[in-house]
Motif scaffolding. Structure first.
Motif, PDB file in Angstrom:
ATOM      1  N   PHE A   1      12.536  13.445 -13.722  1.00 47.05           N
ATOM      2  CA  PHE A   1      13.580  13.326 -14.740  1.00 47.05           C
ATOM      3  C   PHE A   1      14.930  13.647 -14.120  1.00 47.05           C
ATOM      4  O   PHE A   1      15.047  14.557 -13.300  1.00 47.05           O
ATOM      5  CB  PHE A   1      13.316  14.292 -15.905  1.00 47.05           C
ATOM      6  CG  PHE A   1      12.072  13.967 -16.674  1.00 47.05           C
ATOM      7  CD1 PHE A   1      12.105  13.040 -17.692  1.00 47.05           C
ATOM      8  CD2 PHE A   1      10.871  14.571 -16.348  1.00 47.05           C
ATOM      9  CE1 PHE A   1      10.960  12.727 -18.402  1.00 47.05           C
ATOM     10  CE2 PHE A   1       9.720  14.263 -17.048  1.00 47.05           C
ATOM     11  CZ  PHE A   1       9.759  13.342 -18.076  1.00 47.05           C
ATOM     12  N   GLY A   2      15.958  12.892 -14.503  1.00 47.02           N
ATOM     13  CA  GLY A   2      17.319  13.165 -14.051  1.00 47.02           C
ATOM     14  C   GLY A   2      17.605  12.733 -12.625  1.00 47.02           C
ATOM     15  O   GLY A   2      18.603  13.135 -12.046  1.00 47.02           O
ATOM     16  N   GLN A  62      14.775   8.312 -15.595  1.00 45.90           N
ATOM     17  CA  GLN A  62      14.365   8.931 -16.855  1.00 45.90           C
ATOM     18  C   GLN A  62      15.328  10.078 -17.122  1.00 45.90           C
ATOM     19  O   GLN A  62      15.435  10.987 -16.307  1.00 45.90           O
ATOM     20  CB  GLN A  62      12.951   9.518 -16.778  1.00 45.90           C
ATOM     21  CG  GLN A  62      11.853   8.513 -16.742  1.00 45.90           C
ATOM     22  CD  GLN A  62      10.500   9.189 -16.890  1.00 45.90           C
ATOM     23  OE1 GLN A  62       9.846   8.967 -17.888  1.00 45.90           O
ATOM     24  NE2 GLN A  62      10.072   9.992 -15.937  1.00 45.90           N
ATOM     25  N   SER A  63      15.999  10.038 -18.234  1.00 48.63           N
ATOM     26  CA  SER A  63      16.924  11.104 -18.599  1.00 48.63           C
ATOM     27  C   SER A  63      16.162  12.415 -18.790  1.00 48.63           C
ATOM     28  O   SER A  63      15.042  12.410 -19.298  1.00 48.63           O
ATOM     29  CB  SER A  63      17.634  10.738 -19.900  1.00 48.63           C
ATOM     30  OG  SER A  63      18.335  11.840 -20.398  1.00 48.63           O
ATOM     31  N   PRO A  64      16.759  13.532 -18.409  1.00 47.76           N
ATOM     32  CA  PRO A  64      16.123  14.819 -18.675  1.00 47.76           C
ATOM     33  C   PRO A  64      15.906  15.059 -20.173  1.00 47.76           C
ATOM     34  O   PRO A  64      15.084  15.866 -20.559  1.00 47.76           O
ATOM     35  CB  PRO A  64      17.111  15.841 -18.116  1.00 47.76           C
ATOM     36  CG  PRO A  64      17.994  15.094 -17.197  1.00 47.76           C
ATOM     37  CD  PRO A  64      18.005  13.671 -17.682  1.00 47.76           C
ATOM     38  N   ASP A  65      16.637  14.342 -21.006  1.00 52.46           N
ATOM     39  CA  ASP A  65      16.531  14.494 -22.459  1.00 52.46           C
ATOM     40  C   ASP A  65      15.410  13.651 -23.071  1.00 52.46           C
ATOM     41  O   ASP A  65      15.141  13.761 -24.259  1.00 52.46           O
ATOM     42  CB  ASP A  65      17.844  14.105 -23.122  1.00 52.46           C
ATOM     43  CG  ASP A  65      19.005  14.955 -22.642  1.00 52.46           C
ATOM     44  OD1 ASP A  65      18.790  16.150 -22.352  1.00 52.46           O
ATOM     45  OD2 ASP A  65      20.117  14.428 -22.527  1.00 52.46           O
ATOM     46  N   TYR A  66      14.798  12.785 -22.248  1.00 57.07           N
ATOM     47  CA  TYR A  66      13.762  11.887 -22.789  1.00 57.07           C
ATOM     48  C   TYR A  66      12.573  12.678 -23.293  1.00 57.07           C
ATOM     49  O   TYR A  66      11.988  13.455 -22.571  1.00 57.07           O
ATOM     50  CB  TYR A  66      13.278  10.931 -21.704  1.00 57.07           C
ATOM     51  CG  TYR A  66      13.846   9.542 -21.807  1.00 57.07           C
ATOM     52  CD1 TYR A  66      15.021   9.281 -22.457  1.00 57.07           C
ATOM     53  CD2 TYR A  66      13.182   8.475 -21.227  1.00 57.07           C
ATOM     54  CE1 TYR A  66      15.538   8.012 -22.538  1.00 57.07           C
ATOM     55  CE2 TYR A  66      13.697   7.200 -21.299  1.00 57.07           C
ATOM     56  CZ  TYR A  66      14.864   6.979 -21.952  1.00 57.07           C
ATOM     57  OH  TYR A  66      15.357   5.723 -22.029  1.00 57.07           O
ATOM     58  N   GLU A  67      12.205  12.441 -24.510  1.00 53.51           N
ATOM     59  CA  GLU A  67      11.004  13.066 -25.056  1.00 53.51           C
ATOM     60  C   GLU A  67       9.963  12.021 -25.414  1.00 53.51           C
ATOM     61  O   GLU A  67       8.807  12.348 -25.624  1.00 53.51           O
ATOM     62  CB  GLU A  67      11.353  13.898 -26.288  1.00 53.51           C
ATOM     63  CG  GLU A  67      12.228  15.080 -25.952  1.00 53.51           C
ATOM     64  CD  GLU A  67      12.506  15.943 -27.172  1.00 53.51           C
ATOM     65  OE1 GLU A  67      11.669  15.963 -28.086  1.00 53.51           O
ATOM     66  OE2 GLU A  67      13.554  16.604 -27.178  1.00 53.51           O
ATOM     67  N   SER A  68      10.369  10.772 -25.465  1.00 55.48           N
ATOM     68  CA  SER A  68       9.462   9.715 -25.900  1.00 55.48           C
ATOM     69  C   SER A  68       8.527   9.243 -24.796  1.00 55.48           C
ATOM     70  O   SER A  68       7.557   8.554 -25.072  1.00 55.48           O
ATOM     71  CB  SER A  68      10.268   8.519 -26.408  1.00 55.48           C
ATOM     72  OG  SER A  68      10.999   7.947 -25.337  1.00 55.48           O
TER      73      SER A  68
END
Length: 84
Positions: A26-27, A71-77
């Motif tokens: 992520f990130g 993948q954004s560090p904020d991705y939860e999906s």
């Protein structure tokens, strides 16, 4: 590396990977020379800085052909962005 999933410290320029191996990354922007869904792709550069000047150099060295995984560090999906 956990199972076949890579961690950020596992990434190396020149290694061939498939998207599913990057699920724990992520990130970080991962630049590929070319990416095929079945065969994966070879990493030509990776960075946590979207505006990294050296990323542009890697793209030019690769004749401008690439795919990018992020993948954004904020991705939860669990979804990923993939650009060609």
């Amino acid at each position: 590396m956990r199972g076949n999933k890579l961690e950020p410290d596992d990434l190396k320029i020149g290694m061939r990977v498939k998207t599913e191996q990057l699920e724990n990354i992520f990130g970080i922007w991962v630049y590929f020379d070319h990416y095929d869904y079945m065969d994966g792709g070879k990493i030509i550069y990776f960075t946590s800085d979207e505006n990294d000047v050296d990323a542009a150099k890697a793209v030019r060295k690769n004749n401008g052909l690439l795919s990018i995984f992020y993948q954004s560090p904020d991705y939860e999906s669990g979804e990923v962005d993939f650009y060609e």
